[in-house]
Design a protein around this motif. Structure first.
Motif, PDB file in Angstrom:
ATOM      1  N   VAL A  91      40.375 -15.937  16.951  1.00  0.00           N
ATOM      2  CA  VAL A  91      39.181 -15.138  17.240  1.00  0.00           C
ATOM      3  C   VAL A  91      38.284 -15.191  16.012  1.00  0.00           C
ATOM      4  O   VAL A  91      38.749 -14.957  14.895  1.00  0.00           O
ATOM      5  CB  VAL A  91      39.542 -13.663  17.546  1.00  0.00           C
ATOM      6  CG1 VAL A  91      38.278 -12.864  17.863  1.00  0.00           C
ATOM      7  CG2 VAL A  91      40.519 -13.578  18.720  1.00  0.00           C
ATOM      8  N   THR A 102      36.392 -16.585  21.054  1.00  0.00           N
ATOM      9  CA  THR A 102      37.842 -16.518  21.240  1.00  0.00           C
ATOM     10  C   THR A 102      38.311 -17.839  21.841  1.00  0.00           C
ATOM     11  O   THR A 102      37.759 -18.308  22.839  1.00  0.00           O
ATOM     12  CB  THR A 102      38.218 -15.362  22.189  1.00  0.00           C
ATOM     13  OG1 THR A 102      37.659 -14.157  21.685  1.00  0.00           O
ATOM     14  CG2 THR A 102      39.734 -15.222  22.303  1.00  0.00           C
ATOM     15  N   ASP A 114      31.787 -13.920  23.267  1.00  0.00           N
ATOM     16  CA  ASP A 114      31.802 -12.478  23.541  1.00  0.00           C
ATOM     17  C   ASP A 114      32.784 -12.238  24.680  1.00  0.00           C
ATOM     18  O   ASP A 114      33.899 -12.744  24.608  1.00  0.00           O
ATOM     19  CB  ASP A 114      30.373 -11.981  23.797  1.00  0.00           C
ATOM     20  CG  ASP A 114      29.492 -12.161  22.538  1.00  0.00           C
ATOM     21  OD1 ASP A 114      30.027 -12.016  21.430  1.00  0.00           O
ATOM     22  OD2 ASP A 114      28.303 -12.484  22.670  1.00  0.00           O
ATOM     23  N   ASP A 115      32.398 -11.512  25.730  1.00  0.00           N
ATOM     24  CA  ASP A 115      33.384 -11.312  26.800  1.00  0.00           C
ATOM     25  C   ASP A 115      32.889 -11.798  28.158  1.00  0.00           C
ATOM     26  O   ASP A 115      33.532 -11.558  29.178  1.00  0.00           O
ATOM     27  CB  ASP A 115      33.798  -9.831  26.890  1.00  0.00           C
ATOM     28  CG  ASP A 115      32.646  -8.926  27.304  1.00  0.00           C
ATOM     29  OD1 ASP A 115      31.487  -9.416  27.386  1.00  0.00           O
ATOM     30  OD2 ASP A 115      32.887  -7.731  27.539  1.00  0.00           O
ATOM     31  N   GLN A 159      34.559 -13.959  14.309  1.00  0.00           N
ATOM     32  CA  GLN A 159      33.358 -13.099  14.359  1.00  0.00           C
ATOM     33  C   GLN A 159      32.295 -13.805  13.545  1.00  0.00           C
ATOM     34  O   GLN A 159      32.470 -14.046  12.368  1.00  0.00           O
ATOM     35  CB  GLN A 159      33.651 -11.721  13.740  1.00  0.00           C
ATOM     36  CG  GLN A 159      34.754 -10.946  14.437  1.00  0.00           C
ATOM     37  CD  GLN A 159      34.332 -10.383  15.795  1.00  0.00           C
ATOM     38  OE1 GLN A 159      33.144 -10.362  16.126  1.00  0.00           O
ATOM     39  NE2 GLN A 159      35.308  -9.942  16.580  1.00  0.00           N
ATOM     40  N   LEU A 160      31.186 -14.128  14.201  1.00  0.00           N
ATOM     41  CA  LEU A 160      30.137 -14.863  13.482  1.00  0.00           C
ATOM     42  C   LEU A 160      28.813 -14.123  13.609  1.00  0.00           C
ATOM     43  O   LEU A 160      28.603 -13.382  14.550  1.00  0.00           O
ATOM     44  CB  LEU A 160      30.005 -16.272  14.068  1.00  0.00           C
ATOM     45  CG  LEU A 160      31.208 -17.168  13.758  1.00  0.00           C
ATOM     46  CD1 LEU A 160      31.780 -17.746  15.023  1.00  0.00           C
ATOM     47  CD2 LEU A 160      30.780 -18.296  12.832  1.00  0.00           C
ATOM     48  N   SER A 168      24.001 -16.498  13.664  1.00  0.00           N
ATOM     49  CA  SER A 168      24.928 -17.621  13.518  1.00  0.00           C
ATOM     50  C   SER A 168      24.692 -18.745  14.525  1.00  0.00           C
ATOM     51  O   SER A 168      24.160 -18.518  15.608  1.00  0.00           O
ATOM     52  CB  SER A 168      26.371 -17.120  13.698  1.00  0.00           C
ATOM     53  OG  SER A 168      26.642 -16.104  12.774  1.00  0.00           O
ATOM     54  N   GLN A 174      31.101 -13.168  19.068  1.00  0.00           N
ATOM     55  CA  GLN A 174      32.547 -13.387  18.935  1.00  0.00           C
ATOM     56  C   GLN A 174      32.949 -14.626  19.724  1.00  0.00           C
ATOM     57  O   GLN A 174      32.506 -14.824  20.851  1.00  0.00           O
ATOM     58  CB  GLN A 174      33.314 -12.176  19.453  1.00  0.00           C
ATOM     59  CG  GLN A 174      34.824 -12.351  19.384  1.00  0.00           C
ATOM     60  CD  GLN A 174      35.565 -11.067  19.716  1.00  0.00           C
ATOM     61  OE1 GLN A 174      35.558 -10.103  18.956  1.00  0.00           O
ATOM     62  NE2 GLN A 174      36.206 -11.040  20.866  1.00  0.00           N
ATOM     63  N   ARG A 190      22.176 -14.550  23.293  1.00  0.00           N
ATOM     64  CA  ARG A 190      22.881 -15.803  22.980  1.00  0.00           C
ATOM     65  C   ARG A 190      22.135 -16.957  23.658  1.00  0.00           C
ATOM     66  O   ARG A 190      21.740 -16.824  24.813  1.00  0.00           O
ATOM     67  CB  ARG A 190      24.331 -15.793  23.486  1.00  0.00           C
ATOM     68  CG  ARG A 190      25.302 -14.867  22.768  1.00  0.00           C
ATOM     69  CD  ARG A 190      25.326 -13.463  23.285  1.00  0.00           C
ATOM     70  NE  ARG A 190      25.065 -13.282  24.679  1.00  0.00           N
ATOM     71  CZ  ARG A 190      26.028 -13.068  25.603  1.00  0.00           C
ATOM     72  NH1 ARG A 190      27.283 -13.043  25.276  1.00  0.00           N
ATOM     73  NH2 ARG A 190      25.695 -12.847  26.870  1.00  0.00           N
TER      74      ARG A 190
END
Ligand SMILES: [Zn+2]
Ligand SMILES: [Zn+2]
Length: 255
Positions: A252, A4, A24-25, A254-255, A153, A2, A130
């Motif tokens: 945002v 953002t 992501d977060d 999503q990949l 991705s 993700q 990642r």
């Protein structure tokens, strides 16, 4: 994976923040004023910050973020990944006890709340599935873009740059490219200024985008505040086939 967009503007103002992208977060790419959009809880989940370069619009929130998270980071330091030249600048000119405390020595030298991890193009960093890799670009100070691979991705972010071959050659070596975020700071009328400041304008970006063999979703970032519509119109008129879109804070993906 993700992505953002916390900030993607060339300046500040209501609803505008400077460059900061959340993967992501737990991973930030750049820590401009847009990073201030994160809640305290979201900020506490960050583990890594990757820096493109040391211009203020890309690091402005980093000192404040570290200060805000001081209690949470004790015993689990935040890692700042940057080129050695960028680390030197941050240590000398920001975390120097005059502009801001040296959090790389706090609460003590053996247990700092933040640590630098020198990074260079050609040496990817893998974090929980990642992978981030620096790509050298052409800006007024040592600067990189990033290629981010996660899941199925691949995302690329140009950082700040003007005309170059390195970014486009690196991206052409990727087997796939799903999303490209590329800067275009100035309108064509400010071509001379964009050359001096080493940013793209629509004309120079058009020449370089023609080198790209992929056809990713392409988003434009770092538009000069107040000139956003004019720059986007020039880009879309010059390259209608590219379907270029404006990146916006709060997006945002999503990949
Ligand atoms: Zn810059
Ligand atoms: Zn910038």
């Amino acid at each position: 994976m993700q992505l953002t967009v916390l900030g993607c503007s060339g300046g500040i103002g209501a609803g505008l923040g400077t460059t900061s992208l959340l993967i992501d977060d737990d991973i930030l790419i750049d820590c401009g004023t847009g990073a201030g959009q994160l809640s305290l809880e979201a900020m506490a989940r960050l583990r890594h910050v990757f820096i493109t370069h040391t211009h203020l619009d890309h690091i402005a929130a980093l000192p404040l973020l570290i200060d805000t998270l001081f209690d949470q980071l004790q015993g689990r330091p935040l890692t700042v990944h940057a080129q050695p030249e960028s680390i030197e600048v941050l240590r000398t000119h920001v975390f120097n006890w005059q502009v801001w405390p040296d959090f790389f020595e706090l609460p003590d030298r053996d247990h700092p709340v933040v640590r630098f991890e020198p990074m260079s193009p050609g040496t990817p960093v893998e974090l929980g599935g990642r992978t981030l890799e620096m790509i050298p670009v052409n800006h007024a100070v040592p600067t990189v873009g990033y290629c981010v691979r996660g899941g199925e991705s691949v995302i690329a972010f140009s950082g700040d740059t003007t005309s170059n071959d390195s970014l486009w050659e690196a991206l052409n070596r990727e087997p796939q490219l799903d999303m490209l975020i590329v800067e275009c700071a100035f309108a064509n009328e400010e071509r001379a200024l964009s050359d001096i400041a080493r940013h793209y304008c629509p004309e120079t970006l058009g020449v370089d985008l023609a080198k790209l063999r992929h056809r990713p979703q392409t988003y434009i970032t770092h538009l000069k505040s107040g000139d956003e519509e004019r720059i986007m119109a020039q880009l879309q008129t010059g390259m209608p086939e590219r379907g270029l879109r404006r990146l916006r804070s709060g997006d945002v993906f999503q990949l």
